[in-house]
Design an enzyme around this catalytic site. Sequence first.
Site, PDB file in Angstrom:
ATOM      1  N   GLU A   1       5.183  -7.202  25.507  1.00  0.00           N
ATOM      2  CA  GLU A   1       5.057  -8.389  24.649  1.00  0.00           C
ATOM      3  C   GLU A   1       5.949  -8.272  23.413  1.00  0.00           C
ATOM      4  OE1 GLU A   1       1.047  -9.448  23.633  1.00  0.00           O
ATOM      5  OE2 GLU A   1       0.404  -9.483  25.731  1.00  0.00           O
TER       6      GLU A   1
ATOM      7  N   GLU B   1       4.718 -18.052  26.979  1.00  0.00           N
ATOM      8  CA  GLU B   1       3.297 -18.449  27.030  1.00  0.00           C
ATOM      9  C   GLU B   1       2.979 -19.438  25.909  1.00  0.00           C
ATOM     10  OE1 GLU B   1       0.501 -15.272  27.568  1.00  0.00           O
ATOM     11  OE2 GLU B   1      -1.225 -16.571  27.173  1.00  0.00           O
TER      12      GLU B   1
HETATM   13  O1  KIV Z   1      -2.000 -10.294  30.902  1.00  0.00           O
HETATM   14  C1  KIV Z   1      -1.650 -11.317  31.519  1.00  0.00           C
HETATM   15  O2  KIV Z   1      -2.278 -11.752  32.490  1.00  0.00           O
HETATM   16  C2  KIV Z   1      -0.451 -12.009  31.051  1.00  0.00           C
HETATM   17  C3  KIV Z   1      -0.129 -13.322  31.663  1.00  0.00           C
HETATM   18  C4  KIV Z   1      -1.057 -14.361  31.196  1.00  0.00           C
HETATM   19  C5  KIV Z   1       1.288 -13.691  31.459  1.00  0.00           C
HETATM   20  O3  KIV Z   1       0.207 -11.520  30.200  1.00  0.00           O
END
Ligand code: KIV
Length: 282
Positions: A115, A181
């Site tokens: 991230e 997202e």
């Molecule tokens: O952890 C997850 O499932 C994610 C998705 C929503 C992209 O990061």
Amino acid sequence: MPTTVQTFAEKKRRREKITVITAYDALTASMVHAAGIDAILVGDSAAMVFAGFDSTLPITMDEMLYHTRCVSRGAKGAFIIADMPFMSYQAGHDDALRNAGRFLKEAGANAVKIEGGTDPSLVERLVKTGIPVMGHLGLTPQSVNAFGGFKAQGKTETSAAAIVRQAEALDEAGCFSIVLECVPSPLAADISARISAATIGIGAGPGCDGQVSVVNDVLGLSTGYLPRHAKRYAAFYDDGLAAVRAHVDEIRTGAFPGPEHEVGAVAPGKRDKPATPDPAAP
Ligand code: KIV
């Protein structure tokens, strides 16, 4: 044809949508793989939808390795992306490299997801080492405390411009794909057109190169809240509840087990084998 990192680039070039879904266990992984999904994300969303926490922050490296191993056992040949959990890559590049490597070496992942977009040099280092990296921008749930909640991002000019800059930097650093997202659809479409990495949207509109969903949302295997961007295609939780209620009722009324569920009696003439005598017995 099995998915590879090149598949993401080829599909983007051919304007074919890329399909990604989460899984956390072997059986679900085998189901989504059989359904023809391009890639499985072992998301740190496991912390919320599997383990019952209120955020993704508490899940550990060991737990994410466990989920990734389960998924790779259940979906042999699938392209598996393991999400790097909170604090597994923020404390230093060496630490991040060791942790990312464990997903490929010990758990059967093909790539990792990280991230944030403020450290493209980490992506460069991982990619140089042979670890494909998926980026993740916009609403990055590990920053829930900094954002003051699970809030859509990129809604002001300044924050949209920052996301564009980060997407370009991650692309330059070698990400094969970037999750966008909960950002406005025009912003996601603009980023998708600017960068060569495939964009995978969740709550980012149809202009992305692909979509990722949390499997529990798709299956209806959750209680209560369904995010606005998600679509439910089945009612696994409600069906499961009804099935278990029916089972409980049948036990209470004596309808289960029926004769067909009983272990058969010994056939006439068939006798138990004599037990092997114990030499130590008196
Ligand atoms: O952890 C997850 O499932 C994610 C998705 C929503 C992209 O990061």
